[in-house]
Design a protein around this motif. Structure first.
Motif, PDB file in Angstrom:
ATOM      1  N   VAL A   1      42.767  37.170   0.368  1.00  0.00           N
ATOM      2  CA  VAL A   1      42.817  36.728  -1.033  1.00  0.00           C
ATOM      3  C   VAL A   1      41.865  37.548  -1.884  1.00  0.00           C
ATOM      4  N   LEU A   2      40.635  37.724  -1.413  1.00  0.00           N
ATOM      5  CA  LEU A   2      39.656  38.496  -2.174  1.00  0.00           C
ATOM      6  C   LEU A   2      40.072  39.954  -2.302  1.00  0.00           C
ATOM      7  N   PHE A   3      40.674  40.510  -1.268  1.00  0.00           N
ATOM      8  CA  PHE A   3      41.115  41.905  -1.341  1.00  0.00           C
ATOM      9  C   PHE A   3      42.150  42.063  -2.445  1.00  0.00           C
ATOM     10  N   GLY A   4      43.109  41.150  -2.502  1.00  0.00           N
ATOM     11  CA  GLY A   4      44.124  41.239  -3.546  1.00  0.00           C
ATOM     12  C   GLY A   4      43.543  41.031  -4.936  1.00  0.00           C
ATOM     13  N   CYS A   5      42.686  40.013  -5.085  1.00  0.00           N
ATOM     14  CA  CYS A   5      42.086  39.748  -6.397  1.00  0.00           C
ATOM     15  C   CYS A   5      41.167  40.879  -6.832  1.00  0.00           C
ATOM     16  N   SER A   6      40.379  41.381  -5.911  1.00  0.00           N
ATOM     17  CA  SER A   6      39.447  42.455  -6.250  1.00  0.00           C
ATOM     18  C   SER A   6      40.184  43.716  -6.663  1.00  0.00           C
ATOM     19  N   LEU A   7      41.250  44.047  -5.963  1.00  0.00           N
ATOM     20  CA  LEU A   7      42.008  45.250  -6.324  1.00  0.00           C
ATOM     21  C   LEU A   7      42.646  45.102  -7.699  1.00  0.00           C
ATOM     22  N   LEU A   8      43.117  43.910  -8.023  1.00  0.00           N
ATOM     23  CA  LEU A   8      43.686  43.681  -9.347  1.00  0.00           C
ATOM     24  C   LEU A   8      42.618  43.904 -10.423  1.00  0.00           C
ATOM     25  N   LEU A   9      41.426  43.376 -10.198  1.00  0.00           N
ATOM     26  CA  LEU A   9      40.342  43.545 -11.170  1.00  0.00           C
ATOM     27  C   LEU A   9      39.837  44.978 -11.212  1.00  0.00           C
ATOM     28  N   VAL A  10      39.824  45.656 -10.064  1.00  0.00           N
ATOM     29  CA  VAL A  10      39.435  47.076 -10.049  1.00  0.00           C
ATOM     30  C   VAL A  10      40.411  47.891 -10.882  1.00  0.00           C
ATOM     31  N   ALA A  11      41.711  47.601 -10.735  1.00  0.00           N
ATOM     32  CA  ALA A  11      42.712  48.321 -11.527  1.00  0.00           C
ATOM     33  C   ALA A  11      42.503  48.072 -13.018  1.00  0.00           C
ATOM     34  N   CYS A  12      42.196  46.831 -13.391  1.00  0.00           N
ATOM     35  CA  CYS A  12      41.946  46.516 -14.803  1.00  0.00           C
ATOM     36  C   CYS A  12      40.678  47.207 -15.296  1.00  0.00           C
ATOM     37  N   PHE A  13      39.657  47.238 -14.464  1.00  0.00           N
ATOM     38  CA  PHE A  13      38.420  47.928 -14.828  1.00  0.00           C
ATOM     39  C   PHE A  13      38.666  49.418 -15.047  1.00  0.00           C
ATOM     40  N   LEU A  14      39.374  50.048 -14.119  1.00  0.00           N
ATOM     41  CA  LEU A  14      39.658  51.480 -14.243  1.00  0.00           C
ATOM     42  C   LEU A  14      40.556  51.765 -15.445  1.00  0.00           C
ATOM     43  N   ALA A  15      41.399  50.800 -15.808  1.00  0.00           N
ATOM     44  CA  ALA A  15      42.267  51.002 -16.970  1.00  0.00           C
ATOM     45  C   ALA A  15      41.457  51.152 -18.247  1.00  0.00           C
ATOM     46  N   TRP A  16      40.292  50.538 -18.288  1.00  0.00           N
ATOM     47  CA  TRP A  16      39.447  50.597 -19.471  1.00  0.00           C
ATOM     48  C   TRP A  16      38.476  51.776 -19.460  1.00  0.00           C
ATOM     49  N   VAL A  17      38.374  52.467 -18.332  1.00  0.00           N
ATOM     50  CA  VAL A  17      37.440  53.595 -18.236  1.00  0.00           C
ATOM     51  C   VAL A  17      37.987  54.770 -19.046  1.00  0.00           C
ATOM     52  N   PRO A  18      37.215  55.322 -19.967  1.00  0.00           N
ATOM     53  CA  PRO A  18      37.719  56.466 -20.741  1.00  0.00           C
ATOM     54  C   PRO A  18      37.904  57.706 -19.871  1.00  0.00           C
ATOM     55  N   GLY A  19      38.927  58.467 -20.168  1.00  0.00           N
ATOM     56  CA  GLY A  19      39.188  59.688 -19.409  1.00  0.00           C
ATOM     57  C   GLY A  19      38.567  60.929 -20.030  1.00  0.00           C
ATOM     58  N   ARG A  20      38.111  60.825 -21.267  1.00  0.00           N
ATOM     59  CA  ARG A  20      37.510  61.971 -21.952  1.00  0.00           C
ATOM     60  C   ARG A  20      36.004  62.005 -21.678  1.00  0.00           C
ATOM     61  N   ARG A  21      35.378  63.114 -22.003  1.00  0.00           N
ATOM     62  CA  ARG A  21      33.931  63.218 -21.882  1.00  0.00           C
ATOM     63  C   ARG A  21      33.260  62.384 -22.964  1.00  0.00           C
TER      64      ARG A  21
END
Length: 379
Positions: A281-301
């Protein structure tokens, strides 16, 4: 300690095949003799080292800020359910995010002498230095003058270096097997029902966080491009909002010990079968939140991109500030336990770990975090 940290490990910042320069251009050697010219018509333009990917440096910086903020929130949890909910939410994904990125940047580890040498100077030696330093430091802050110096039981933040050492050494194995992530999940689930594993090298954390590292090994650039799409960034907002609501509900009902991944189910006073179920359960939830976190990470400098290459400094050094803040009573004022104080603590923690990633700090502590010992290894 009650915290599983982190970094970003971070892995050693920038320790990837893509971040190292290519062969040097033809030039004069030490005796002044020039190297042979290339055959006519052959390109002799010097190769430039590939540029670092700003996205990953940004992700590592933001993750290390969350690591420091999580530590800063620990003394505030008892007086605020909201802080406890934010704490649980952050702990659900910040170390998994750090470890996934560490695994992704460990794909080139093949057990060659050069790679093993970098593993020793970038992970083993910092582990020895900071394990010893934290032992002596916490003898003072914790009032434990007889605390022994031992390299087998990682203290405080150093568990991540011990885990990274084991994970990287096993990288060739995970690249060889047919289903690496499911196999790593099985290993993690078995660890949660094995209280007899002991504490050597913090083996519970090594095994329970292993699936995130192995996942990073199998990811490819296109997978990260998928989570950086506009649609995912928009969907991440309600996902995080829902996760925060669940965390708020769970504060009085669920022990945060499950998020630390350092104990078996029996040690958390739960039936043994809880361990494998909670792991999945934690693996699935954590990966979902990791994906959301990375979605907000800027790709530019950005202004903090270069700091992302030095997250190991912030990770290893901020623990001394966290320890001394409790010893010197920085959390004693009552106003810190009100909204304005909680915001202040958050901003100070972010500022401190940011300062610890800056070039002046790197120059002072490079000998401990990134030692260079060319004389110790054969060419």
């Amino acid at each position: 300690m009650s915290s599983p940290h982190t970094p970003a490990a971070t892995s050693r910042p920038g320790d990837t095949a893509a971040s190292r320069p290519g062969p040097a251009a033809p030039t004069a050697d030490a005796s002044g003799t020039r190297a042979p010219r290339a055959p006519a018509g052959q390109d002799v333009t010097p190769r430039r080292a590939p540029r670092r990917d700003a996205f990953f440096d940004n992700a590592k910086y933001l993750a290390i800020v969350l690591v420091a903020v999580g530590h800063a929130w620990e003394p505030l949890r008892d007086g605020s359910r909201a802080v406890s909910a934010l704490y649980m939410l952050v702990y659900a994904f910040h170390m998994p995010a750090f470890i996934v990125v560490a695994g992704y940047h460990s794909r080139g580890f093949d057990g060659s002498p050069e790679r093993v040498g970098r593993l020793i100077t970038g992970v083993v030696l910092p582990y020895v230095v900071f394990e010893t330093a934290y032992t002596f430091f916490t003898r003072w802050t914790d009032g434990a003058p007889d605390r022994p110096v031992t390299l087998l039981e990682p203290l405080y933040l150093t568990w991540f270096l011990a885990a990274l050492f084991v994970w990287r050494l096993t990288t060739p194995l995970w690249k060889l097997v047919r289903w690496p992530v499911p196999l790593a999940l099985v290993v993690a689930m078995l660890a949660t029902v094995s209280p007899s594993l002991g504490e050597d090298l913090d083996v519970q954390r090594v095994l329970q966080f292993l699936p995130y590292f192995v996942l990073g090994l199998v990811l490819r650039p296109e997978h990260f491009h998928l989570v950086r799409r506009r649609r995912v960034r928009i969907l991440a907002v309600p996902v995080f909002a829902g996760a925060l609501a669940v965390a708020y509900w769970a504060v009085p009902r669920v022990t945060p010990g499950w998020l630390y991944h350092r104990d078996s189910a029996q040690e958390l006073s739960a039936p043994a079968w809880y361990g494998p179920v909670v792991t999945l359960v934690l693996f699935g939830c954590s990966l979902l939140l990791v994906a959301c976190f990375l979605a907000w990470v800027p790709g530019r400098r950005t202004w903090f991109t270069t700091l992302g290459a030095a997250t190991l400094y912030g990770y290893l050094l901020h623990g001394f500030v966290a320890q001394v803040s409790k010893y010197w009573g920085w959390y004693d004022p009552d106003w810190l336990y009100r909204p304005l104080g909680e915001v202040t603590v958050t901003l100070v923690a972010a500022a401190v770990v940011t300062a610890l990633c800056t070039p002046p700090v790197r120059r002072v502590f490079r000998w401990a975090v990134e030692p260079r010992l060319p004389w110790a290894f054969k060419r």
